[in-house]
Design an enzyme around this catalytic site. Structure first.
Site, PDB file in Angstrom:
ATOM      1  N   PRO A 105       0.813  -1.209   0.000  1.00 27.33           N
ATOM      2  CA  PRO A 105       0.000   0.000   0.000  1.00 27.33           C
ATOM      3  C   PRO A 105       0.852   1.266   0.000  1.00 27.33           C
ATOM      4  O   PRO A 105       1.721   1.431   0.851  1.00 27.33           O
ATOM      5  CB  PRO A 105      -0.795  -0.129   1.309  1.00 27.33           C
ATOM      6  N   CYS A 106       0.609   2.153  -0.935  1.00 23.88           N
ATOM      7  CA  CYS A 106       1.400   3.372  -1.099  1.00 23.88           C
ATOM      8  C   CYS A 106       0.510   4.472  -1.669  1.00 23.88           C
ATOM      9  O   CYS A 106      -0.638   4.236  -2.025  1.00 23.88           O
ATOM     10  CB  CYS A 106       2.573   3.142  -2.061  1.00 23.88           C
ATOM     11  N   THR A 107       1.068   5.679  -1.775  1.00 23.90           N
ATOM     12  CA  THR A 107       0.393   6.787  -2.442  1.00 23.90           C
ATOM     13  C   THR A 107       1.400   7.474  -3.349  1.00 23.90           C
ATOM     14  O   THR A 107       2.525   7.759  -2.922  1.00 23.90           O
ATOM     15  CB  THR A 107      -0.165   7.803  -1.435  1.00 23.90           C
TER      16      THR A 107
END
Length: 487
Positions: free
Chosen positions: A2-4
């Site tokens: 999970p990243c942005t």
């Protein structure tokens, strides 16, 4: 993982640079920033997780990387800039749907079940991609083409988005199933926001199968879509997010709210973001992939967005108000981030110093962003000498300690954190300006190593000072506080 991700085109940036940035949100992964010299690059690469083996070209370039300190699961190089001033961040874990994954399954590693039986290697993934691609590319577009070749040959075991930038261009590639892909050149005037979902909401197939000026994709993508009945679009409008992505209830808690907050910041008056007549809400599936920002975007804006926790909204987990919505959406800045970097390629300085990598370790909400020059043979020990032992002698652990102490004492520590982050930002920019000037005037680009040491010395002083202040504040709020006047 999970990243942005945020991408800033050169005409959207305040200094006409290109910027690609991503939070690497693992599971409290211990990270460091290093330089990989050509002699250190393997001739044959073997993935720890998927066991795939890949022969590598003979001509690697030097590059920076943010690998995991504990190599039990592989390198996980995450992000970097190479000697040709090409940046890369990999990967943004994205979503897909059963129709795509059934038509082109992910390439997963399969153990041998009995003696004499051979194992089946899996494809490539986040563990591998930077090492396999970044040392061999001379432009952002070349990055797409090399990665595409690897995807088509070996496949992937996960759905990912990957960004590349050079002085003039940013390209974004998204995988489709096990072997398919599409990539788009980011328009110069926009910012892209991508939070763990298939992002692209427009794509010119005519260009991809024609001039290929700004769109590239698998050679059989049209047939793949047609033969597997993937196109859900109406009225002839091709939206790849609808074709290849997801619209899950969990997206509305985990993903779309992040895009909403970033779009609200970048284009606050272009759209209506709140109220009954809102164009987009935190749970909208159609929030645009890219925005023309209403003002130019600087590195500090990227840091602000990638540190965000819905401040100024009812969803802020740190608000003292009982809004009934506090903490209901996944924040952008979260506790388990290992590293966040901004790979910035500038155009107003000599070629030898165009690449700056801005690095932030730990939870971005509480930690500072430090710029370093990438055209060096090694990084200072403060960034590269991180071990698994907790220490105030490196930027990673100093940052983690500040975040862990400040989080439960947010209201009393927030001003201390803001002063710390601002001090590192101001002093970091001052040092970059000073050394940009020195190196431009003298043409002695070996001064980049000296600059990095000065930047790290400053960051250590500011981090140790901030840690002491936050520690004192946290100590006053310990539950066992007592004195004789309490009788």
């Amino acid at each position: 993982m999970p990243c942005t991700t945020i991408l800033v085109g050169k005409n959207a940036a305040n200094d006409n640079s290109t910027m690609i940035a991503r939070t690497d949100d693992g599971s409290f992964d211990v990270k460091k920033l290093v330089v990989v010299e050509p002699r250190q690059q393997p001739k044959k690469y073997k993935s720890v997780l998927s066991h795939v083996e890949i022969e590598l070209p003979d001509n690697p370039m030097r590059y920076t990387a943010c690998p995991s300190v504990d190599r039990k699961d592989g390198v996980w190089a995450a992000t970097g800039i190479n000697a040709a001033n090409v940046g890369m961040t990999a990967t943004e874990t994205i979503t897909s749907n059963p129709r795509v994954l059934a038509a082109d399954p992910l390439v997963e590693y399969k153990k041998a079940k009995k003696r004499g039986e051979k194992e089946t290697p899996g494809g490539i993934g986040e563990e591998d991609i930077v090492v396999l691609v970044l040392p061999y590319i001379h432009s952002a577009r070349e990055g797409v083409l090399r990665l595409a070749e690897l995807l088509e040959k070996y496949g992937t075991y996960e759905s990912n988005g990957i960004a590349f930038n050079d002085e003039n261009e940013i390209w974004w590639l998204e995988t489709i199933g096990g072997h398919h892909w599409m990539a788009r050149r980011v328009p110069d005037e926009v910012c892209v926001v991508n939070p763990n979902q298939f992002g692209m909401d427009a794509f010119d197939l005519e260009d991809a199968f024609g001039a290929q000026q700004a769109h590239l994709c698998s050679k059989d993508l049209r047939e793949f879509i047609r033969d597997n009945h993937l196109d859900l679009n109406q009225n002839g409008v091709f939206n790849p997010r609808d074709v290849f992505g997801s619209h899950l209830d969990s997206d509305h808690v985990y993903n779309t709210p992040r895009a909403w907050f970033m779009g609200r910041f970048l284009a606050p008056h272009t759209y209506c973001w709140e109220g009954e007549n809102a164009d987009f809400t935190p749970e909208s599936d159609d929030i645009p992939w890219c925005f023309v920002p209403e003002r130019k975007v600087a590195v500090e804006d990227v840091k602000y967005l990638l540190s965000a926790h819905y401040q100024g909204t009812p969803y802020d987990p740190y608000t003292n108000k009982d809004t009934g919505k506090r903490g209901m959406y996944r924040s952008i800045g979260i506790n388990r981030t290992g590293v966040m970097t901004v790979c910035q390629i500038r155009s107003d300085v000599p070629e030898e110093i165009r690449g700056l990598e801005w690095v932030c370790f730990g939870s971005t909400t509480f930690d500072a962003l430090l710029p370093v020059y990438v055209n060096v043979s090694k990084m200072p020990k403060y960034l590269s000498g991180v071990t698994l032992d907790v220490s105030t002698e490196d930027f990673y652990w100093g940052s983690r300690l500040i975040g862990a102490l400040a989080d439960p004492n947010f209201s009393s520590c927030v001003q201390l954190i803001e002063r710390y982050q601002n001090a590192v930002a101001v002093k970091g920019r001052q040092l970059v300006r000073e050394y940009d000037g020195k190196m431009t005037e003298t043409k002695d680009f070996s001064l980049a190593a000296e600059a990095n040491e000065a930047l790290c010395k400053m960051a250590k002083e500011q981090t140790v000072s901030a840690l002491g202040k936050v520690l004192k504040e946290a100590s006053t709020h310990m539950k066992n506080g007592y004195n004789r006047a309490d009788n």
